[in-house]
Write an enzyme that holds these catalytic residues in place. Structure first.
Site, PDB file in Angstrom:
ATOM      1  N   ASP A 477      43.041  56.462  30.276  1.00 24.99           N
ATOM      2  CA  ASP A 477      44.293  56.904  30.391  1.00 24.99           C
ATOM      3  C   ASP A 477      44.823  56.746  31.952  1.00 24.99           C
ATOM      4  O   ASP A 477      45.729  57.255  32.327  1.00 24.99           O
ATOM      5  CB  ASP A 477      44.364  58.320  30.229  1.00 24.99           C
ATOM      6  CG  ASP A 477      44.105  58.695  28.716  1.00 24.99           C
ATOM      7  OD1 ASP A 477      43.860  58.013  27.971  1.00 24.99           O
ATOM      8  OD2 ASP A 477      43.815  60.032  28.708  1.00 24.99           O
ATOM      9  N   HIS A 481      47.792  58.691  33.899  1.00 30.97           N
ATOM     10  CA  HIS A 481      47.811  59.368  35.209  1.00 30.97           C
ATOM     11  C   HIS A 481      48.338  58.608  36.261  1.00 30.97           C
ATOM     12  O   HIS A 481      49.092  59.204  36.910  1.00 30.97           O
ATOM     13  CB  HIS A 481      46.423  59.382  35.435  1.00 30.97           C
ATOM     14  CG  HIS A 481      45.583  59.954  34.321  1.00 30.97           C
ATOM     15  ND1 HIS A 481      44.117  60.477  34.540  1.00 30.97           N
ATOM     16  CD2 HIS A 481      45.747  60.407  33.123  1.00 30.97           C
ATOM     17  CE1 HIS A 481      43.811  61.003  33.464  1.00 30.97           C
ATOM     18  NE2 HIS A 481      44.715  60.998  32.737  1.00 30.97           N
ATOM     19  N   GLU A 556      47.504  56.733  22.285  1.00 34.59           N
ATOM     20  CA  GLU A 556      48.147  57.968  21.656  1.00 34.59           C
ATOM     21  C   GLU A 556      49.601  57.881  22.027  1.00 34.59           C
ATOM     22  O   GLU A 556      50.512  57.823  21.383  1.00 34.59           O
ATOM     23  CB  GLU A 556      47.421  58.990  22.110  1.00 34.59           C
ATOM     24  CG  GLU A 556      47.760  60.117  21.390  1.00 34.59           C
ATOM     25  CD  GLU A 556      47.100  61.502  21.812  1.00 34.59           C
ATOM     26  OE1 GLU A 556      46.392  62.247  21.454  1.00 34.59           O
ATOM     27  OE2 GLU A 556      47.007  61.843  23.282  1.00 34.59           O
ATOM     28  N   GLU A 560      54.054  57.366  27.506  1.00 33.11           N
ATOM     29  CA  GLU A 560      53.537  57.409  28.671  1.00 33.11           C
ATOM     30  C   GLU A 560      53.128  56.122  29.115  1.00 33.11           C
ATOM     31  O   GLU A 560      52.837  55.896  30.175  1.00 33.11           O
ATOM     32  CB  GLU A 560      52.402  58.439  28.868  1.00 33.11           C
ATOM     33  CG  GLU A 560      52.932  59.981  28.816  1.00 33.11           C
ATOM     34  CD  GLU A 560      51.841  61.033  28.818  1.00 33.11           C
ATOM     35  OE1 GLU A 560      51.999  61.775  29.566  1.00 33.11           O
ATOM     36  OE2 GLU A 560      50.935  60.949  27.805  1.00 33.11           O
ATOM     37  N   TYR A 638      53.005  68.124  18.479  1.00 31.48           N
ATOM     38  CA  TYR A 638      52.372  67.458  19.289  1.00 31.48           C
ATOM     39  C   TYR A 638      52.514  65.924  18.948  1.00 31.48           C
ATOM     40  O   TYR A 638      52.466  65.062  19.967  1.00 31.48           O
ATOM     41  CB  TYR A 638      50.677  68.048  19.249  1.00 31.48           C
ATOM     42  CG  TYR A 638      50.584  69.398  19.264  1.00 31.48           C
ATOM     43  CD1 TYR A 638      51.391  70.243  20.057  1.00 31.48           C
ATOM     44  CD2 TYR A 638      49.196  69.960  19.181  1.00 31.48           C
ATOM     45  CE1 TYR A 638      51.034  71.558  20.466  1.00 31.48           C
ATOM     46  CE2 TYR A 638      48.943  71.113  19.496  1.00 31.48           C
ATOM     47  CZ  TYR A 638      49.846  71.944  19.963  1.00 31.48           C
ATOM     48  OH  TYR A 638      49.469  73.190  20.120  1.00 31.48           O
TER      49      TYR A 638
END
Length: 730
Positions: A477, A481, A556, A560, A638
């Site tokens: 990730d 981040h 996922e 982002e 979610y």
């Protein structure tokens, strides 16, 4: 044999920008202490580890981890090291069809299947040798963005080995035999082996039919080809009579009626690939070029393109279509081309900068006095927060979200409210809180990992928990981040530049280092691997790092993902790096194309299976399966919401109004009113991408509750954004 590279079609003109210029070639700042990673890669010598950069999120990571027997997905092929299964120690190869997939149950809400997956453990043909046994080692050389070289060494020998270059998109799996006696195993079972006339001299060709009805082909070429003789010794084994050296074996699955395509492209094989490109204004041209060895009748190799490649091909590449198609694992049909280069064109979103933007026709900013009053009230409340206390957390992910949220409050205060007092107060508090991180004094400081060459959290090292901060230490990730930090810094930097400050100059190296970690564009920067997260083959990033997975890499949060590309684009603008800005724009353009084929599913989507389309988003897409869920729960808000956050000006570029309205009508409209937490705000902010007036009414309501805001969202930004795309009604 000499490498062969097809000429690049891009000609740099006086106004063109090389989009892949190095950000920096300097050593990493001493602000980051150095460390050796707690998980050392397998198959690489210490000399290699010390001297090269090692990709962590690529298709072959499984081959460096655990027992080294989990699959690598080259697309369209899947391969894995048999490592003794069925007494076979070769590299197993398979290419499955869509009709072999397994589908999950139908969800009562989405009316779609919850997942689909492809079969694992298939060995249609395993490239092996009699000398390979339980002392065989799997070693790796030249790990790169599109490729890795696999060596199966006999008892650790450096002279007796099978060399297999794994390269994404190739139509053959190729093995080069060195002082070994080849054999080929199949747990599907061989039905027949037929030697036929080869398309070139100094080449042998064998047609192979399997018990599942599929047809494969094997070509042999190279120095010892004349000594090769193959026979089917059993229903599962094809064996050579003698040992060979520098013999090139190529195997491929052959769709019906396409044998001539494979004949024309046999003999030449890919060993690596690279990406390049230029931009001029809003036009960009980029190429993926495969480096090759050997010769073929066509002078090219067979390459399979995904749909997003095909849709952006230049006219010259379109002409190379070979008339062959196969099923990919999770991205629809792949199309075969006889070429060594994919030349592609994109239009860049240069018109989208910092200010609110929408793709809804006819909508524009409407900041009424009432709206400005509401935004000011929200900004005063947000700026009163203790920036340091809420941002200095034990996770880069949540800290990044907080910094990005607060940076938007500062940006709105300066650019929309034009309130000097609020701007100065916000900037001062933000910079002070952010300085804890730029000086690397947060709860878990960042480290420079000398093993894989990257910036990692010290959290897992301190706690012993590899999943601390979502696995950041193990390269999970990073684009999520660090993307928040990069984007937040761009917002603050744009304000500071306006005010004549020096913050950008003082913090440029820190932010550039984060970008180099996730998206280093050039091999001339030897301190980081090229494009750790973003895959130029798949058109999006992979989030999974140094963790084994039978289904390969995964992603996922699509939103982002593109947020990090948006941050790179804006930071390039702030620091005056035109190559970085153009590259960020290209990543966004490619991502937009890929996301709307593979992740965001309009009703007319023909790439994902029809029985899955009702989910509207993929949930988690792996290399081998798609699962409509999340890693943190299976509630519908979610699953849909993780593909929405954060809502920014680039959201409407990726998530077009048609898709958002379809998703809203089928899944969100009835769900959103029932929610009572931060997911409620996310749902209604997303509504602004097709119906900003209704969304504005929600956030402007006298019944609005701050519990409806996610930790990464502010009422200041939601009101400013929605009014900025025409949502203000009063």
């Amino acid at each position: 044999m000499d490498d062969k590279v097809e000429d690049n079609f891009i000609e740099a003109g006086s106004s063109s920008i090389d989009m892949f210029q190095a950000i920096s070639k300097s050593a990493v700042s001493s602000t980051f202490s150095t460390t050796q990673h707690p998980l050392q890669p397998l198959g690489l010598s210490q000399k290699q580890i010390d001297s090269i950069t090692i990709p962590t999120n690529n298709f072959y990571t499984n081959l460096m981890l655990g027992d080294q027997d989990q699959p690598a997905f080259t697309y369209p092929y899947s391969v894995f090291w048999s490592k003794g299964a069925n007494n076979d120690y070769g590299l197993a190869v398979s290419l499955t069809n869509a009709n072999q997939r397994t589908y999950g149950p139908v969800n009562s809400t989405t009316k779609a299947v919850e997942y689909y997956e492809n079969p694992g453990g298939m060995k249609s043909i395993s490239l092996s040798a009699h000398e390979l046994d339980d002392t065989t080692t799997l070693n790796l050389t030249n790990p790169d963005h599109f490729s890795v070289n696999v060596l199966l060494n006999k008892s650790g020998s450096t002279t007796d080995y099978l060399e297999i270059p794994l390269v994404q998109g190739t139509g053959f799996i190729t093995g080069v035999y060195h002082n070994l006696k080849p054999y080929f195993f199949s747990n599907v079972g061989f039905n027949s082996l037929t030697k036929v006339t080869a398309p070139m001299s100094n080449m042998q060709k064998y047609n192979i039919s399997l018990n599942d009805g599929s047809n494969w082909v094997l070509y042999a070429s190279g120095r010892s080809v004349n000594s090769l003789s193959l026979s089917m010794s059993s229903g599962t084994k094809i064996a050579a009579a003698t040992a060979v050296d520098e013999l090139v074996i190529q195997v491929a699955k052959v769709p019906s009626g396409t044998a001539s395509v494979f004949d024309k492209n046999a003999g030449m094989y890919a060993i690596s690939a690279n990406v390049s490109g230029t931009a001029s204004g809003s036009s960009a041209q980029y190429s993926i070029t495969w480096n090759t060895q050997g010769t073929s009748k066509s002078g090219s190799i067979l390459l399979y393109a995904l749909q997003h490649h095909k849709d952006s091909f230049s006219s010259s590449t379109k002409k190379k279509y070979a008339g062959v198609t196969v099923d990919s694992l999770t991205k629809g049909t792949m199309y075969g081309y006889s070429t060594t280069t994919f030349n592609m064109k994109e239009t860049l979103p240069t018109n989208i900068q910092f200010a609110p933007w929408t793709s809804i026709p006819g909508m524009s900013a409407k900041y009424t006095n009432t709206a400005l009053g509401l935004i000011t009230k929200a900004a005063v409340s947000d700026i009163a927060l203790n920036f340091t206390e809420i941002s200095n957390l034990n996770t880069m992910y949540y800290s990044g979200k907080i910094f990005d949220k607060l940076a938007y409050v500062c940006w709105v205060s300066h650019n929309i409210l034009k309130n000097t007092a609020l701007t100065n107060s916000c900037l001062s508090k933000w910079k002070s809180a952010f300085a804890i991180f730029t000086s690397n004094k947060q709860t878990y400081p960042l480290l420079y990992d000398k093993t894989y060459k990257g910036i990692i959290s010290s959290g897992a090292i301190a706690t012993g928990d590899s999943l601390q901060d979502f696995g950041n230490t193990y390269y999970n990730d990073h684009h999520f981040h660090y993307g928040y930090f990069i984007h937040a810094a761009a917002l603050i930097g744009s304000i500071d530049n306006d005010l004549g400050g020096s913050w950008v100059k003082q913090n440029k190296e820190y932010i550039n280092t984060l970008i180099r970690d996730v998206a280093n564009p050039s091999k001339t920067d030897t301190y980081f691997p090229v494009y750790r997260m973003f895959s130029w083959f798949h058109g999006h990033s992979w989030a999974a790092g140094l963790f084994e997975s039978g289904d390969g890499k995964d992603e996922e949060s699509s939103s982002e993902d593109y947020n990090h590309a948006y941050g790179i684009k804006l930071w390039g603008n702030v620091i005056g790096d035109s190559s970085m800005e153009a590259r960020g724009n290209l990543m966004l353009a490619v991502t937009r194309r890929a996301m709307n084929l593979y992740f965001l599913l309009e009703t007319n989507n023909t790439v994902q299976p029809s029985q899955f389309i009702g989910n509207k988003v993929t949930g988690i897409i792996y290399e081998n399966k798609v699962d409509h869920t999340t890693f943190f729960g299976d509630l519908l808000q979610y699953i849909q919401g993780i593909h929405m956050i954060p809502i920014t000006p680039i959201s409407s570029y990726i998530r077009n109004p048609t898709f958002v309205q379809q998703e809203w009508s089928s899944l969100i409209e009835d769900l959103a009113p029932t929610l009572t937490d931060g997911w409620k705000g996310i749902m209604y902010a997303n509504q602004a991408l097709f119906d900003p007036k209704s969304a504005y009414g929600f956030f402007n309501s006298t019944n609005f509750n701050y519990n409806y805001l996610d930790d990464g969202a502010s009422l200041t930004w939601y009101l400013a954004y929605i009014a900025g795309v025409g949502g203000a009604t009063v």
